[in-house]
Write an enzyme that holds these catalytic residues in place. Structure first.
Site: not given
Ligand SMILES: Cc1cc2nc3c(=O)[nH]c(=O)nc-3n(C[C@H](O)[C@H](O)[C@H](O)COP(=O)(O)OP(=O)(O)OC[C@H]3O[C@@H](n4cnc5c(N)ncnc54)[C@H](O)[C@@H]3O)c2cc1C
Length: 388
Positions: A119, A123, A245, A247-248, A341-343, A368
């Protein structure tokens, strides 16, 4: 690597280079969707059911074969390597009856899902979901918004994470969250669900949506995880984070495929681009870049193979899966950037697919679980936190 695995890999490589790459080169620049004809071909290859048991019509293979095929598809187009994950048993919370009904259709590519977990304010911190499901007679009523739901339009179902109870204690926010199965018609949003596409910088081939549920009614059997102890109502968070795991390593394999695209294209370019009277591949600066790119790719691949083997052996490997995802995605951005860069200047044009590899590689560091979240998981396993 067994002979059977080599054959699976070669078949996926031929398919990716002949069927997927030409479409990616044509459709990505115009932000076109993966055509249904390609989805049908993926289904014919069995790629939506790689890890679905044969008893349900799948190929009955393991995580290892899943990553082999994924790397090949991502070499051509990451979105195609991603769409296969929309089958392959997505929806672990199915009842026995739902498995009988849905898994064979999933394996045939006829029942593909989207995941509405994230949401605007949830995230990395998924337990912060505010989309609500309230009791409505025997069933449920969904209200609230979801962000980043890729493939919400084209999917046959959406798996939605929603709060069914307020948290009893701020330290237990992951409780009171449930997962729901929203069945829908392909290419349509049902009444009570509206969406708008997000203007992203890559990952074309399908759309990523912001969704709004407005008094959206669900039957009682839409609640996922009902048959698994500790996974039903109020326990959906655990269902959503289970199987991470797989998914990752899937994401690691996607990142490796992209990096390989960068390397292969750079090797070819280095032999044909002439400067100072000789192919640029004769310059040690370019040769060493290629050597480093190949080394990084191989290191990521071997770590990914190791994790896939651990998953197939049913051994715990959450830390290693995070390492593979972290290393492969960071590597992929570095390697695809080196390929640009190479291109030289041509690398910075839309006339070569390198910009697609780089844009898509950039995303693997975010979804993910971001790189920072992987580091958090790894460090927490290395050094448990002091309880406060
Ligand atoms: C193109 C795209 C497709 C996607 N598709 C899906 C989908 O199909 N379904 C779905 O459910 N989601 C989807 N996502 C969502 C995606 O999983 C989230 O964007 C991701 O989990 C990060 O959440 P956020 O964008 O809210 O960033 P945030 O959680 O707000 O993070 C912002 C920054 O803070 C950092 N941060 C946050 N918490 C911590 C912490 N505890 N410690 C250190 N650093 C932290 C993060 O690493 C990041 O650098 C998609 C995203 C994109 C961009």
């Amino acid at each position: 690597m067994t002979d059977e695995r080599r054959m699976i890999q070669q078949a996926a490589r031929d398919f990716a280079m002949n069927e997927v790459l030409p479409l990616a080169n044509k459709l990505d620049p115009e932000q076109g969707d993966i055509p249904m004809s390609l989805r049908d071909k993926l289904a014919e290859m069995g790629y939506f059911g790689i890890v679905i048991p044969e008893a349900y019509g799948g190929l009955g293979l393991g995580a290892f074969e899943y990553v082999l095929i994924t790397e090949e598809l991502a070499r051509a187009w990451m979105s195609v390597a991603s769409i296969i994950a929309r089958g392959n048993g997505l929806g672990g919370g199915f009842t026995a009856e739902q498995r009988q009904e849905y898994l064979p259709r999933m394996a045939r590519g006829e029942f593909l899902g989207a995941a509405a977990l994230s949401e605007a304010e949830a995230g990395s911190d998924l337990a912060n979901v505010s989309c609500k499901a309230t009791r409505d007679g025997d069933g449920w009523m969904l209200n609230g918004s979801k962000m980043w739901c890729t493939f919400a339009d084209g999917a046959d179902f959406i798996s939605v994470l929603a709060r069914t109870k307020p948290p009893s204690d701020p330290h237990r926010r992951h409780e009171g969250i449930s997962q729901f199965l929203v069945l829908k018609e392909r290419d349509k949003f049902p009444p009570g669900l509206t969406g708008s596409p997000i203007r992203k910088i890559g990952y074309f081939g399908w759309k990523t949506w912001e969704l709004h549920f407005d008094n959206f009614k669900l039957p009682a059997d839409a609640l996922l995880g009902r048959e698994r102890e500790g996974r039903g109502e109020g326990k959906g968070f655990y269902g959503a984070v289970s199987g991470l795991e797989v998914a990752r390593v899937h994401t690691a394999a996607r990142a490796i495929g992209l990096a390989r695209g960068g390397l292969e294209d750079s090797l070819a370019y280095a032999q044909t681009r002439v400067q100072f009277g000789q192919p640029i591949g004769e310059f040690q600066a370019i040769r060493f870049k290629l050597a480093e790119m190949a080394t990084e790719i191989e290191a990521a691949r071997q770590l990914t193979y190791f994790v896939a083997t651990e998953i197939d052996g049913r051994r715990r490997c959450d830390k290693e899966a995070s390492m593979a995802k972290l290393f492969a995605s960071e590597m992929s951005e570095r390697v695809t950037s080196q390929a640009i860069q190479i291109h030289g200047g041509y690398g910075y044009t839309k006339d070569f697919p390198l910009e697609r590899y780089w844009r898509d590689a950039r995303l693997t560091k975010i979804f993910e679980g971001t790189s920072e979240i992987q580091l958090r998981i790894i460090s927490d396993r290395l050094l448990p936190r002091v309880k406060k």
